[in-house]
Scaffold this active site. Structure first.
Site, PDB file in Angstrom:
ATOM      1  N   GLY A 146     -10.229  19.530 -41.556  1.00  0.00           N
ATOM      2  CA  GLY A 146     -10.822  20.385 -40.544  1.00  0.00           C
ATOM      3  C   GLY A 146     -11.850  19.742 -39.635  1.00  0.00           C
ATOM      4  O   GLY A 146     -12.165  20.279 -38.578  1.00  0.00           O
ATOM      5  N   ASP A 147     -12.389  18.576 -40.028  1.00  0.00           N
ATOM      6  CA  ASP A 147     -13.358  17.860 -39.192  1.00  0.00           C
ATOM      7  C   ASP A 147     -13.107  16.361 -39.351  1.00  0.00           C
ATOM      8  O   ASP A 147     -14.032  15.575 -39.578  1.00  0.00           O
ATOM      9  CB  ASP A 147     -14.785  18.225 -39.586  1.00  0.00           C
ATOM     10  CG  ASP A 147     -15.811  17.763 -38.553  1.00  0.00           C
ATOM     11  OD1 ASP A 147     -15.408  17.370 -37.439  1.00  0.00           O
ATOM     12  OD2 ASP A 147     -17.016  17.783 -38.866  1.00  0.00           O
ATOM     13  N   LEU A 148     -11.839  15.973 -39.218  1.00  0.00           N
ATOM     14  CA  LEU A 148     -11.418  14.631 -39.609  1.00  0.00           C
ATOM     15  C   LEU A 148     -11.557  13.638 -38.454  1.00  0.00           C
ATOM     16  O   LEU A 148     -10.589  13.019 -38.028  1.00  0.00           O
ATOM     17  CB  LEU A 148      -9.986  14.661 -40.141  1.00  0.00           C
ATOM     18  CG  LEU A 148      -9.553  13.430 -40.938  1.00  0.00           C
ATOM     19  CD1 LEU A 148     -10.431  13.237 -42.163  1.00  0.00           C
ATOM     20  CD2 LEU A 148      -8.100  13.541 -41.347  1.00  0.00           C
ATOM     21  N   ASN A 185     -16.050  10.728 -40.492  1.00  0.00           N
ATOM     22  CA  ASN A 185     -15.905  11.370 -41.797  1.00  0.00           C
ATOM     23  C   ASN A 185     -14.862  10.681 -42.665  1.00  0.00           C
ATOM     24  O   ASN A 185     -14.427  11.232 -43.676  1.00  0.00           O
ATOM     25  CB  ASN A 185     -15.568  12.852 -41.624  1.00  0.00           C
ATOM     26  CG  ASN A 185     -16.780  13.647 -41.175  1.00  0.00           C
ATOM     27  OD1 ASN A 185     -17.916  13.225 -41.371  1.00  0.00           O
ATOM     28  ND2 ASN A 185     -16.552  14.806 -40.573  1.00  0.00           N
TER      29      ASN A 185
END
Length: 257
Positions: free
Chosen positions: A161-163, A167
């Site tokens: 979801g926040d790749l 991250n």
């Protein structure tokens, strides 16, 4: 933030009561699906203790392994609909420090437009990062998405979801994922985020991914579609430069119609 010889601790006494719990739940949920995630040692309302990662270098083999792991993670699926939070977690979820909706939908396009793009665009407009002229194109693109133009038959995937590349931590044991905004979404969204902010050896990531789960025809052309979400989030917090990128991506979506 504080470091010890064994732990990496993030601490904020003023954090939302669910902030660190959401991070821990997301990491454990992705890890249960085979993702290489940082280990959660302890979590409380004001902090989270994670394993301390050693720094390494990206290489084609590690990138290929990451792609294979992402495909396996996505294929694990979810128990709810698009937008569902990690299993067993009923609190507020976040992307970065911004609250994110966990309202569930049965159709991806409806979910993506309403819960992942439009709300952040409204913030960006209020902040002056998106102009009224840009907003018209963005709203037309979101309308087409919400109408199901880009829906397929795929079930919700278990996504990070926040790749973005920040991250993904490259360690001696390979890539390790941190700081998820985990939810039920579309597999192409994670891959589009990697492409947006640059990922070392991305072609090797994609090759490994496709060895496990071949991507649907036209996925490259749909990358701007799946970048609407991260660009809207960034436009909401980091200025007009991201508003312009968001507007450009919306234009690419409209050209796909």
């Amino acid at each position: 933030m504080a470091r010890s010889s064994a732990l990496f601790t993030k601490r904020n006494p003023d954090a939302h009561p669910d902030f660190y719990a959401a991070e821990a739940a997301g990491l454990r949920w992705l890890g249960a699906a085979g993702a290489p995630v940082v280990d959660v040692i302890d979590v409380a309302q004001d902090h989270i203790d994670l394993e301390r990662l050693m720094s390494g270098r990206a290489d084609p083999a590690a990138a290929n392994a990451l792609g294979r792991a992402l495909a396996t993670m996505h294929d694990a699926g979810v128990d709810g609909g698009f937008g569902c939070p990690p299993d067993g977690f009923a609190g507020q979820i976040f992307i970065g420090r911004r609250p994110m909706s966990s309202t569930q939908h049965s159709r991806w396009g409806e979910f993506y437009a309403a819960e992942r793009v439009v709300g952040f665009v409204r913030i960006a407009v209020d902040e002056g990062s998106v102009s009224t002229e840009q907003l018209g194109d963005i709203e037309r693109a979101c309308g087409a998405v919400a109408d199901g133009t880009f829906d397929d038959d795929a079930a919700p995937a278990r996504i990070h979801g926040d790749l973005w590349n920040g991250n993904v931590v490259w360690t001696p044991r390979g890539a390790v994922l941190i700081d998820p905004a985990a939810h039920g979404g579309h597999r192409e969204t994670d891959l589009a985020m990697l492409a947006l902010f640059g990922c070392p050896f991305l072609p090797d990531v994609i090759a490994g991914y496709c060895d496990v789960h071949p991507l649907r025809s036209g996925w490259r052309e749909r990358v701007p579609l799946h970048q609407l979400h991260p660009l809207a989030v960034h436009a909401a917090g980091y200025g007009p430069g991201y508003g312009r990128q968001l507007h450009s991506a919306a234009g690419e979506v409209l050209r796909l119609l």
